[in-house]
Design a protein around this motif. Structure first.
Motif: not given
Length: 478
Positions: A115-140
């Motif tokens: 999620m931290e990597i996704a937040m560093s994209l130049p196009v990213t405005v805002q992010g949130a991570l839900m309590p069921d989160a786990h690793t995935g491809y690209g975005l968790p």
């Protein structure tokens, strides 16, 4: 480009067909895609004759329209240009946008890092991570990402439009006791699980006649497979199950607070969505060059041809996923002579055009996350033996108006397989009073986080309106 636009698209295409576009010289996918988006947005009240006259004029004299703010992109498809393959290179930002994490103690470090990597994209405005989160491809899985005029195929997910659907029937506990056998037979005969194949009886739904299937070469190729797989459920954690739901007092459904027989299903867009995801992810990665750790988060500009095609294709895949659930619920109800009181449903692998509280227009990607705008209903399932929750959103801006999409995996499939025996799973099912048809130890309840903990971690995001407990569960047998 929201869902309303595409509904208008279908209204427009009811009078002007793809064949008629071909007759007047609109034979390539790019021109057709632009016409579909432009006409449905700006010319939806014009007659067919007026549209044909306009489009013919653009084709015959494109130079007269090329600078037009609305029609210029269509005109440009008829002006010859030297073909050049463009790609742009981007670096990641050191200062990132706002990220809110819910239930962080139960989320693995690797998912937070993604999620931290996704937040560093130049196009990213805002992010949130839900309590069921786990690793995935690209975005968790469980990641929610708002971007500026960009759509990220892998932030939507491979199973585009994966969703939940809950039908509530005017029957009580006694129905399951009397007709449990018939319910098992219906689940065996009227559902299909697995990567290939479909139901033995041909299924019908208006989505198969959607003109969007003719908008690109890829969608044309996928239409027949979509027809074969309509009403089927795939594999993995997808399911169709009967159970009992207890509704809360003063629930937003307007139904009496008591127990009802209910049907709950979880699945997505089958081969249609997977092929769309792979096709446009490749285009994104070829044209949007990012550092190695962020490559899977390559995006498509919403103003680009590929961005428009993906958006249209994603909408179609979402509609198709809904159609699969429609057929499942229609078939089950008909087989058992049940009449639905209401059906609640929601996507949790999708992207939407939304407005933030500060007025900014963004593309919100929910990859394994439930939309939770104020008053919006949603379903958050647990596992084959634990509760699912009917909720309504509270509209929290920090969460990007989202909630979890389930309990979330705690074990990999390999670890779940190695840590559970078939006999131990059977005992767990018996203790919970659940009958399992198909299924595997990979989906055993211990492979998932505790749903009660996950729900507790998002009390500020949703209001619980009902609690569903499974009784007869149908899943893919590995």
């Amino acid at each position: 480009m929201d869902s309303l636009l595409y509904n208008l698209l279908r209204t427009y295409m009811g009078s002007l067909r793809i064949k008629e576009l071909s007759k007047i010289g609109y034979t390539n996918d790019r021109a057709r895609s632009l016409v579909i988006n432009t006409i449905s947005k700006h010319f939806k009240h014009h007659t067919k004759e007026e549209l044909i006259t306009l489009l013919t004029g653009i084709k015959e004299k494109p130079e007269q329209y090329v600078n037009d703010e609305v029609l210029g992109k269509i005109a440009s498809t008829f002006i010859e240009k030297e073909e050049v393959t463009h790609h742009k290179e981007f670096t990641l930002l050191e200062q990132t946008g706002r990220l809110k994490i819910y239930g962080g103690k139960e989320i693995e470090h690797a998912a937070k890092k993604q999620m931290e990597i996704a937040m560093s994209l130049p196009v990213t405005v805002q992010g949130a991570l839900m309590p069921d989160a786990h690793t995935g491809y690209g975005l968790p899985i469980g990641g929610v990402l708002a971007t500026d005029n960009a759509v990220i195929p892998y932030a939507v997910g491979v199973d585009i439009g994966c969703r939940m659907s809950l039908s509530i029937f005017d029957e009580g506990e006694s129905f399951i006791k009397r007709y449990g056998y018939q319910m098992k037979v219906a689940l065996k005969e009227w559902t299909h699980f697995g990567m290939e194949g479909g139901l033995e009886v041909e299924q019908e739904h208006p989505v198969l006649d959607d003109p969007a299937f003719q908008a690109t070469d890829l969608l044309k190729k996928l239409q027949s497979k979509a027809a074969r797989q309509l009403g089927s459920s795939g594999s993995g954690n997808h399911f169709v199950e009967f159970g009992m739901i207890r509704l809360s007092e003063d629930n937003s459904l307007g139904l009496p607070a008591k127990e009802y027989v209910a049907l709950l299903s979880h699945s997505g867009s089958r081969g249609l969505g997977a092929n769309i995801a792979m096709h446009y992810t490749k285009i994104a990665m070829d044209t949007c060059k990012l550092p190695r750790e962020a490559q899977q988060l390559a995006w498509l500009d919403m103003n680009s041809e590929a961005g428009q095609e993906y958006w249209l294709s994603m909408q179609l895949a979402g509609d198709y996923a809904k159609a699969c659930h429609d057929r499942i619920h229609i078939n089950m109800a008909k087989a058992l002579g049940l009449e639905r009181l209401i059906t609640i449903e929601n996507h949790h692998n999708f992207a939407w055009e939304e407005i933030l509280d500060d007025g900014r227009k963004v593309i919100v990607h929910r990859k394994g996350a439930t939309p939770a705008h104020k008053g919006e209903p949603g379903i958050i399932p647990g596992s084959m033996t634990t509760a699912a929750y009917l909720v309504t959103g509270k509209g929290v801006d920090q969460s990007l108006f989202s909630a979890s999409h389930g309990a979330g995996r705690m074990m990999s499939r390999k670890r779940a397989r190695e840590s559970m025996t078939v006999s131990a799973l059977k005992k767990m099912l018996a203790d919970a009073g659940v009958t399992l048809i198909g299924g595997s130890v990979e989906e055993n309840p211990l492979a998932y986080k505790d749903i009660e903990t996950v729900i507790a971690a998002q009390q500020e995001l949703v209001t619980v309106e009902g609690r569903f407990l499974p009784r007869i569960v149908r899943m893919y047998k590995e």
